[in-house]
Design an enzyme around this catalytic site. Structure first.
Site, PDB file in Angstrom:
ATOM      1  N   SER A   1      92.702  -4.614 -71.290  1.00  0.00           N
ATOM      2  CA  SER A   1      93.988  -4.026 -71.665  1.00  0.00           C
ATOM      3  C   SER A   1      95.113  -5.062 -71.567  1.00  0.00           C
ATOM      4  CB  SER A   1      94.246  -2.798 -70.791  1.00  0.00           C
ATOM      5  OG  SER A   1      95.268  -1.998 -71.337  1.00  0.00           O
TER       6      SER A   1
ATOM      7  N   ASP B   1      89.213   5.005 -77.851  1.00  0.00           N
ATOM      8  CA  ASP B   1      90.231   4.512 -76.918  1.00  0.00           C
ATOM      9  C   ASP B   1      91.564   5.163 -77.280  1.00  0.00           C
ATOM     10  OD1 ASP B   1      92.180   2.976 -75.531  1.00  0.00           O
ATOM     11  OD2 ASP B   1      90.843   1.237 -75.506  1.00  0.00           O
TER      12      ASP B   1
ATOM     13  N   HIS C   1      89.210   4.088 -72.993  1.00  0.00           N
ATOM     14  CA  HIS C   1      89.868   2.839 -72.609  1.00  0.00           C
ATOM     15  C   HIS C   1      89.214   2.228 -71.366  1.00  0.00           C
ATOM     16  CE1 HIS C   1      93.025  -0.081 -72.694  1.00  0.00           C
ATOM     17  NE2 HIS C   1      93.531   0.276 -71.536  1.00  0.00           N
TER      18      HIS C   1
END
Length: 273
Positions: A95, A224, A253
Site C-alpha cells: 500500500s 481491493d 487489500h
C-alpha cells in the site's frame, strides 16, 4: 529497542532478525512494521535476514510535527539501509509502503537493491484526475482526513472491514486481525497519520516506477476496495522495465494477512528465481 536517529533527529524503530540475504518490509497506512509479522517469521525461518521499520509518525517511531512526507520517508529508509549496510536487498512494500519503496528507488537508485515486491501498492497514482479517470475521487480522501482528524479510533476500527474484505457476503470475520489493526493504528500519532493521507493519495509515483530497473513483482487483489487495481497495478505494470503482475482473484487489500500462505510462497519463488 533497536532504533536509528535520522539527520533531523527523528527516531525510527526497526526489527532485524535472522541471517542471509536481507528482505526489508515497508508497511501500509496507518500500521507499523508488525503488520509483516507473519512474513518476518516465515522468511527468517527460510534463511533470510528480515527487517521491518515503523515509518515516522507510525508505531514505535517518533511522532514529529514535520517531515511526514514521501521524500522524507524515502530518505529515512535510505538512512536505515545505509546504517545496516544492506546489500543485495529485496524490498517489499504494501500500500503506502509500496509508494515508499518506489520513491526510495526513484531518489536513491538500486545499487543496494536486487528485487522489489509491491503489494496492493498505491503507485502510480490513486487520485482521480483527468489523466487518471480510473482513480479515486478527492472526496473519498477528504473523508479519510475527516475520519482521522475527528475520531481515528472508530475510523480505524471501521476501516478494517473493507481493508480485509470482511464486508463481503459470506466473509468470515477475523476479530483478532481487526483488533491487531486497531492496536497498530492507535500506536501511531494523529499528525503523522493525517499528513500521510496526502502522500498515499495525491502523490504521483509514475516517474519512480519508470526508474525501477530491477525485477519487480506486483501482487494485487482484484477485489481491493482500498487501492483499486485498475488505477494501481494494472497501470503500474506498464511503467516497469522488468515487471510481473500476479492478480489474486477475489482478494482484498490486506491479502498478505488473509492469504498469507499463498503470498509467502509466491514471494519466496520470486526471490529465488
Amino acid at each position: 529497542m533497536p532504533t536509528i536517529t535520522t539527520k533531523d533527529g527523528t527516531t525510527i524503530y526497526y526489527q532485524d532478525w535472522g541471517n542471509g540475504q536481507p528482505i526489508l518490509f515497508s508497511h501500509g497506512w496507518p500500521l507499523s512494521g508488525d503488520a509483516w509479522e507473519v512474513q518476518m517469521l516465515y522468511f527468517a525461518q527460510q534463511g533470510y535476514r528480515v527487517i521491518a521499520h515503523d515509518r515516522r509518525g507510525h508505531g514505535r517511531s517518533s511522532q514529529p510535527w514535520n517531515g511526514n512526507n514521501m521524500d522524507q520517508y524515502a530518505d529515512d529508509l535510505a538512512e536505515l539501509i545505509e546504517k545496516l549496510d544492506l546489500k543485495n536487498l529485496v524490498m517489499i512494500g504494501h500500500s503506502t509502503g509500496g509508494g515508499e519503496v518506489a520513491h526510495y528507488i526513484g531518489r536513491h537508485g538500486t545499487s543496494r537493491v536486487a528485487k522489489a515486491v509491491l503489494v496492493g501498492a498505491v503507485p502510480p497514482l490513486m487520485l482521480k484526475t483527468p489523466g487518471n479517470p480510473e482513480g479515486t475521487p478527492i472526496e473519498v480522501f477528504d473523508g479519510i482526513r475527516k475520519g482521522t482528524a475527528g475520531d481515528r479510533s472508530q475510523f480505524f476500527r471501521d476501516l478494517t472491514m473493507p481493508f480485509y474484505g470482511f464486508n463481503r457476503d459470506g466473509a468470515k470475520i477475523n476479530e483478532g486481525l481487526r483488533e491487531t489493526f486497531w492496536l497498530m493504528g492507535m500506536a501511531g500519532g494523529i499528525k503523522g497519520h493525517y499528513d500521510c493521507i496526502h502522500e498515499f493519495s495525491e502523490v504521483d509515483y509514475s516517474e519512480d516506477l519508470k526508474k525501477i530497473d530491477i525485477p519487480t513483482l506486483l501482487i494485487h487483489g482484484d477485489d481491493d476496495q482500498i487501492v483499486p487495481i485498475k488505477a494501481a497495478a494494472e497501470k503500474g505494470i506498464k511503467l516497469l522495465k522488468n515487471g510481473t503482475l500476479k492478480v489474486y482473484p477475489g482478494a482484498p487489500h490486506g491479502l498478505a494477512q488473509t492469504e498469507a500462505d499463498k503470498f509467502n510462497a509466491d514471494v519466496l519463488a520470486f526471490i529465488k528465481a
